[in-house]
Design a protein around this motif. Structure first.
Motif, short mmCIF file in Angstrom:
data_model
loop_
_atom_site.label_atom_id
_atom_site.label_comp_id
_atom_site.label_asym_id
_atom_site.label_seq_id
_atom_site.Cartn_x
_atom_site.Cartn_y
_atom_site.Cartn_z
N PHE A 266 0.90 -1.16 0.02
CA PHE A 266 0.04 0.09 -0.01
C PHE A 266 0.71 1.47 -0.13
CE2 PHE A 266 -2.98 -3.07 0.70
CZ PHE A 266 -4.41 -2.67 0.61
N GLY A 267 0.23 2.32 -0.72
CA GLY A 267 0.91 3.48 -0.67
C GLY A 267 -0.53 4.53 -0.76
N PRO A 268 -0.72 4.93 -1.96
CA PRO A 268 -1.85 5.93 -2.18
C PRO A 268 -3.09 5.41 -2.16
CG PRO A 268 -0.72 5.54 -4.31
CD PRO A 268 -0.06 4.70 -3.25
N SER A 269 -3.34 4.28 -1.35
CA SER A 269 -4.55 3.81 -1.12
C SER A 269 -4.62 3.44 0.42
CB SER A 269 -4.85 2.58 -1.86
OG SER A 269 -3.72 1.75 -1.94
N ASP A 270 -5.98 3.49 0.85
CA ASP A 270 -6.20 3.35 2.42
C ASP A 270 -6.43 1.92 2.92
OD1 ASP A 270 -6.90 3.96 4.94
OD2 ASP A 270 -8.26 5.44 4.46
N GLU A 271 -5.51 1.52 3.63
CA GLU A 271 -5.66 0.04 4.10
C GLU A 271 -6.76 0.07 5.05
OE1 GLU A 271 -2.50 1.84 6.61
OE2 GLU A 271 -2.90 1.98 4.44
N ILE A 296 -0.04 15.47 -1.48
CA ILE A 296 0.87 15.64 -2.68
C ILE A 296 0.17 15.24 -3.80
CG2 ILE A 296 3.07 15.62 -1.51
CD1 ILE A 296 3.35 13.04 -2.63
N ASP A 297 -1.11 14.54 -3.76
CA ASP A 297 -1.60 14.09 -4.99
C ASP A 297 -3.10 13.95 -4.46
OD1 ASP A 297 -2.79 13.24 -7.37
OD2 ASP A 297 -1.51 11.39 -7.13
N PRO A 298 -3.87 15.11 -4.26
CA PRO A 298 -5.13 15.13 -3.78
C PRO A 298 -6.30 14.56 -4.56
CG PRO A 298 -4.21 17.45 -3.66
CD PRO A 298 -3.37 16.52 -4.68
N GLU A 299 -5.95 14.23 -5.90
CA GLU A 299 -7.04 13.57 -6.64
C GLU A 299 -6.63 12.10 -6.89
OE1 GLU A 299 -10.08 15.00 -7.48
OE2 GLU A 299 -9.36 16.92 -6.44
N LEU A 300 -5.67 11.69 -6.43
CA LEU A 300 -4.88 10.60 -6.56
C LEU A 300 -4.85 10.30 -8.12
CD1 LEU A 300 -6.25 8.58 -3.44
CD2 LEU A 300 -3.74 9.38 -3.78
N SER A 301 -4.35 10.87 -8.73
CA SER A 301 -4.42 10.80 -10.30
C SER A 301 -3.15 11.05 -11.16
CB SER A 301 -5.76 11.58 -10.82
OG SER A 301 -5.33 12.97 -10.73
N GLN A 302 -2.21 11.69 -10.30
CA GLN A 302 -0.92 12.00 -11.00
C GLN A 302 -0.16 10.84 -11.47
OE1 GLN A 302 1.29 14.93 -8.98
NE2 GLN A 302 -0.57 15.68 -7.98
N ALA A 303 0.61 10.91 -12.65
CA ALA A 303 1.60 9.81 -13.08
C ALA A 303 2.88 9.70 -12.18
CB ALA A 303 1.67 10.01 -14.56
N ILE A 304 2.77 9.60 -11.09
CA ILE A 304 3.86 9.70 -10.13
C ILE A 304 3.86 8.08 -9.31
CG2 ILE A 304 4.75 10.53 -7.77
CD1 ILE A 304 3.27 12.81 -8.28
N ARG A 305 5.13 7.63 -9.28
CA ARG A 305 5.32 6.21 -8.60
C ARG A 305 5.51 6.36 -7.13
NH1 ARG A 305 6.80 2.22 -12.07
NH2 ARG A 305 7.27 2.42 -14.33
N HIS A 306 4.46 6.42 -6.64
CA HIS A 306 4.13 6.79 -5.23
C HIS A 306 4.79 5.83 -4.28
CE1 HIS A 306 1.88 10.52 -5.37
NE2 HIS A 306 0.98 9.77 -5.95
N MET A 307 4.69 4.45 -4.78
CA MET A 307 5.36 3.23 -4.03
C MET A 307 6.86 3.31 -4.03
SD MET A 307 2.34 1.89 -3.26
CE MET A 307 2.92 0.12 -2.97
N SER A 308 7.64 4.11 -4.51
CA SER A 308 9.14 3.87 -4.41
C SER A 308 9.90 4.13 -2.95
CB SER A 308 9.56 5.07 -5.33
OG SER A 308 9.40 5.02 -6.60
N ASP A 309 9.01 4.36 -1.93
CA ASP A 309 9.67 4.47 -0.72
C ASP A 309 9.49 3.35 0.35
OD1 ASP A 309 6.97 4.89 -0.30
OD2 ASP A 309 7.16 6.72 0.85
N LEU A 310 8.84 2.23 -0.53
CA LEU A 310 8.65 0.93 0.16
C LEU A 310 9.75 -0.02 -0.22
CD1 LEU A 310 6.82 -0.97 1.73
CD2 LEU A 310 5.90 -1.47 -0.09
N PRO A 311 10.58 0.02 1.03
CA PRO A 311 11.93 -0.98 0.49
C PRO A 311 11.64 -2.33 0.51
CG PRO A 311 11.79 -0.16 2.82
CD PRO A 311 10.57 0.29 2.04
N VAL A 312 12.44 -3.09 -0.13
CA VAL A 312 12.65 -4.67 -0.07
C VAL A 312 12.49 -5.06 1.27
CG1 VAL A 312 13.76 -6.62 -1.25
CG2 VAL A 312 13.37 -4.55 -2.40
N THR A 313 13.27 -4.69 1.95
CA THR A 313 13.60 -5.25 3.38
C THR A 313 12.15 -5.43 4.24
OG1 THR A 313 14.31 -3.16 4.12
CG2 THR A 313 16.06 -4.75 3.51
#
Length: 404
Positions: A266-271, A296-313
């Motif tokens: 999860f990132g820009p969605s509400d668990e 940072i993305d009020p409409e949750l519609s921008q072409a941004i890779r929001h999930m990049s801060d979730l590490p593999v570890t």
């Protein structure tokens, strides 16, 4: 003496995930009302999920029409029958213009954030644990899945790691190279799924994006079904998997409904509303909360890779802990070492965009909208006849005004 049929009109969601999360209500009704006959209304993507519901008369595929004309078209299709029960998880006014004994219409509660499974159960005013998601398949569907996985007599054995690296929006997609790294660690000779095979699932449009994952996997140890199976066959395949890791998507909810240990990313969605449902399911996110993504993305519609801060570890540890919990080897513990990210606790016990569709009977092409409004039985439920609002008048149903 033969019981009279109990016709139920069940209007569910357009999106696959929402439809899966409300599917437990259908099982509960089928279990409690042996003479139930279902007419299920769903969007084009979700409709195939209901092909094998017991007591199914018809699946109406409702496609969005101009000026909300799809609701008028639906009314014309179902107005000739008197319904014993109408369940409308879209919250439309359709039930008000149909002959029925009882109705249950979803209503939004302002300001309250609850899981979609709980939200759906409230429509029927159920007490206790809500019915968990449940999908029906036939032995033939399971046999096909087993054949695709090489599980027929004399075939492959050993664990299967399933992944769903796609989602319906790039903002919800975890980088594909991180799926590759996580899978490699889990399937390594010293990993918790050592000697296992990798199962890749997704829709036809996801074929190119999974190429890196497929190419990096061990030759002969990968089953790539991307774009090759329908939803229920994917569900049957997932029932054989030891673990599923995937983005927040319909496929993630299908995996959890299959009873597969599921790690949802999860990132820009509400668990709080969309976490995978089940005692063997967890939601994992990076250091930012859902509300922080909204700033940072009020409409949750921008072409941004929001999930990049979730590490593999973080994902690897969540998967390892979940597998340990399922096997009963160690208690589930979230250590302080994962301070940069959060592993969200799993939802209460329980038993998606996905695969290429196949035509299934008895699905009828008909009208619907792309709304996503509105997932075994819990305890202490009241009888269904007491759980929904009774018809207060027997006068003839009024004809709705035609949508402009």
């Amino acid at each position: 003496m033969t019981q009279r049929a109990f016709p139920i009109l069940f209007i569910t969601a357009t999106r696959i995930g929402d439809a899966v999360l409300s599917s437990g209500l259908i099982k509960m009704l089928a279990d409690q009302i042996p003479n139930a006959r279902f007419t299920i209304v769903a969007g084009p993507l979700a409709a195939p999920l209901f092909a094998h519901v017991p007591g199914l008369d018809r699946v109406i595929v409702m496609e969005k029409a101009k000026g909300k004309g799809h609701w008028f078209k639906l009314w014309r299709q179902v107005r000739h029958k008197k319904w014993s029960l109408i369940v409308d998880l879209r919250g439309s006014a359709t039930a008000l213009f149909l002959r029925r004994d009882k109705r249950a219409i979803w209503k939004k509660i302002p300001g309250e954030v609850v899981h979609k499974v709980v939200d759906a159960a409230r429509t029927l005013k159920l007490e206790g644990d809500p019915p968990p998601p449940y999908l029906y398949i036939t032995p033939e569907v399971q046999a096909l899945a087993d054949e695709l996985l090489g599980l027929t007599e004399g075939g492959e054995t050993g664990p299967i790691l399933a992944v769903g690296p796609a989602a319906n929006w790039i903002g919800k997609v975890w980088p594909i190279e991180r799926f590759t790294q996580t899978a490699a660690q889990l399937l390594d000779k010293d990993g918790p799924i050592a000697g296992g095979r990798l199962l890749i699932l997704g829709g036809p449009e996801d074929t190119r994006m999974v190429e890196e994952l497929r190419m990096a996997s061990a030759r002969g140890r990968t089953i790539d079904l991307t774009g090759k199976v329908d939803l229920l066959t994917a569900y049957a395949c997932l029932k054989r998997a030891s673990l599923f890791i995937g983005n927040d998507s319909g496929l993630m909810h299908i995996a959890a409904a299959a009873g597969t240990p599921t790690v949802g990313l999860f990132g820009p969605s509400d668990e709080r509303r969309y976490a995978p449902w089940g005692e063997h399911a967890v939601a994992v996110r990076g250091p930012r909360s859902f509300d922080q993504f909204l700033t940072i993305d009020p409409e949750l519609s921008q072409a941004i890779r929001h999930m990049s801060d979730l590490p593999v570890t973080t994902v690897f540890k969540a998967a390892k802990d979940l597998l340990a919990k399922v096997s009963g080897t160690v208690p589930p513990i979230v250590s302080d070492a994962v301070s940069e990210a959060e592993i969200v606790g799993s939802t209460p016990p329980a038993e998606p965009e996905v695969m290429a569709q196949t035509t299934v009977d008895p699905i009828e092409a008909a009208p619907t909208d792309a709304l996503s409004d509105p997932a075994d039985e819990g305890e202490a439920k009241r009888p269904i006849e007491d759980a929904v609002e009774p018809l207060k008048t027997q006068r003839r149903a009024a004809r709705p005004r035609k949508a402009r």
